[in-house]
Design a protein around this motif. Structure first.
Motif, PDB file in Angstrom:
ATOM      1  N   GLY A  75       3.453  -8.955   1.377  1.00 54.65           N
ATOM      2  CA  GLY A  75       2.284  -8.086   1.335  1.00 54.65           C
ATOM      3  C   GLY A  75       0.985  -8.749   0.939  1.00 54.65           C
ATOM      4  O   GLY A  75      -0.073  -8.125   1.030  1.00 54.65           O
ATOM      5  N   ARG A  95      -2.367 -10.808   1.190  1.00 49.41           N
ATOM      6  CA  ARG A  95      -3.308 -11.233   2.221  1.00 49.41           C
ATOM      7  C   ARG A  95      -4.441 -12.003   1.563  1.00 49.41           C
ATOM      8  O   ARG A  95      -4.906 -11.630   0.483  1.00 49.41           O
ATOM      9  CB  ARG A  95      -3.875 -10.032   2.978  1.00 49.41           C
ATOM     10  N   ALA A 132      -1.801 -13.287   6.216  1.00 51.23           N
ATOM     11  CA  ALA A 132      -0.668 -12.801   5.439  1.00 51.23           C
ATOM     12  C   ALA A 132       0.203 -13.989   5.047  1.00 51.23           C
ATOM     13  O   ALA A 132       0.500 -14.846   5.885  1.00 51.23           O
ATOM     14  CB  ALA A 132       0.138 -11.798   6.250  1.00 51.23           C
ATOM     15  N   GLY A 174      -0.348  -4.584  -1.052  1.00 54.17           N
ATOM     16  CA  GLY A 174       0.967  -4.477  -0.427  1.00 54.17           C
ATOM     17  C   GLY A 174       2.066  -5.185  -1.175  1.00 54.17           C
ATOM     18  O   GLY A 174       3.208  -5.244  -0.697  1.00 54.17           O
ATOM     19  N   CYS A 175       1.773  -5.718  -2.367  1.00 52.01           N
ATOM     20  CA  CYS A 175       2.751  -6.490  -3.139  1.00 52.01           C
ATOM     21  C   CYS A 175       3.397  -5.626  -4.227  1.00 52.01           C
ATOM     22  O   CYS A 175       2.721  -4.846  -4.887  1.00 52.01           O
ATOM     23  CB  CYS A 175       2.086  -7.682  -3.815  1.00 52.01           C
ATOM     24  N   ASP A 176       4.701  -5.784  -4.413  1.00 51.85           N
ATOM     25  CA  ASP A 176       5.357  -5.160  -5.559  1.00 51.85           C
ATOM     26  C   ASP A 176       4.960  -5.861  -6.845  1.00 51.85           C
ATOM     27  O   ASP A 176       4.904  -5.245  -7.912  1.00 51.85           O
ATOM     28  CB  ASP A 176       6.878  -5.218  -5.401  1.00 51.85           C
TER      29      ASP A 176
END
Length: 272
Positions: free
Chosen positions: A49, A51, A62, A80-82
């Motif tokens: 996730g 960018r 990405a 978009g990253c955990d």
């Protein structure tokens, strides 16, 4: 009224000699504004996730991780990253010098095969173990592996005496001749020895110590204004300008409330 972010950032401040940064999850505010700073930046996102944009109008890329050279305009998006880790490496350190020579002013994208195992380990240390020492150790080892450098700590007793002197006066202005006198050296000789031992000029080292102290105080629940004064900044505006130069973000949006800070606060004694 502003709507609350759907996925607010929650994280912790990290710091050790020559390196500081942030580990966290979330980031509902989207990408930060394009910026540049003197530090070399290592950013990674897990399990995916991340960018990265190099330049003000560059294409978004990405990737699992990226290295951004010193003073290069860039921005990142971790929504978009955990989990994401953003580390700022002082250019005068051995790791910083090695990475500067390697990057030659260019962005370098790193694959999951390079950072994947470290990302898994650091996430476990952060979320489950809640160990600041282990998180720092894993991140430091990753930087050493990527830069192909060996860890180094000051060992000269004259420099160690100067470092202790500075730590005791983190909120005070100090001059090169003053600190050189503590080391029983001329200012010129001390200047060279300090860089040789620490990897940083004295002025930069003092700044790192002050910023480290600020976020230690913020993590302990101090206000931004009181932390700024306690660390030797003229006021919170002075601290904000310094933080923007170093990190591209003001400290007002980086007051950490992650697992490490929560565990440390829970351990502190409470008095009626």
């Amino acid at each position: 009224m502003d709507k609350p972010l759907a996925n607010p950032y929650r994280g912790d401040f990290l710091a050790w000699s020559g390196v500081c940064g942030f580990i966290g999850s979330g980031g509902g505010g989207g990408a930060i504004s394009p910026h540049s700073h003197c530090a070399i930046q290592l950013v990674l996102g897990a399990p995916g996730g991340l960018r990265v944009q190099f330049g003000r109008r560059g294409e978004w890329v990405a990737c699992a991780a990226a290295l951004v050279p010193s003073r290069a305009t860039h921005t990142i998006d971790v929504t978009g990253c955990d989990m994401s880790v953003v580390l700022f490496i002082e250019p005068e350190t051995p790791e910083g010098k090695a990475l500067t020579a390697r990057l030659q002013g260019r962005l370098e994208v790193l694959g999951a095969e390079v950072v994947g195992e470290a990302a898994r380990r650091v996430e476990h240390a952060w979320r489950v173990e809640k160990s600041r020492a282990e998180v720092n150790a894993i991140c430091a080892r990753l930087i050493e592996d990527i830069s192909k450098t060996a860890p180094r700590q000051p060992s000269d007793p004259r420099v160690l005496a100067a470092v202790e002197y500075l730590r005791e006066r983190v909120d005070q202005s100090v001059s090169l001749p003053e600190v050189a006198k503590v080391a029983n050296l001329s200012a010129d000789r001390f200047r060279h020895l300090f860089v040789e031992e620490t990897g940083m000029p004295l002025r930069t080292y003092v700044l790192w110590r002050r910023l480290l102290h600020v976020w230690t105080l913020l993590s302990a629940g101090e206000t931004l204004s009181s932390a700024a004064h306690a660390a030797g900044f003229a006021d919170s505006a002075h601290l904000s300008r310094t933080a923007r130069t170093m990190f591209g973000l003001p400290p007002s949006v980086l007051q950490m409330k992650g697992p490490l800070s929560e565990r440390e606060l829970a351990r502190e004694p409470h008095f009626a």
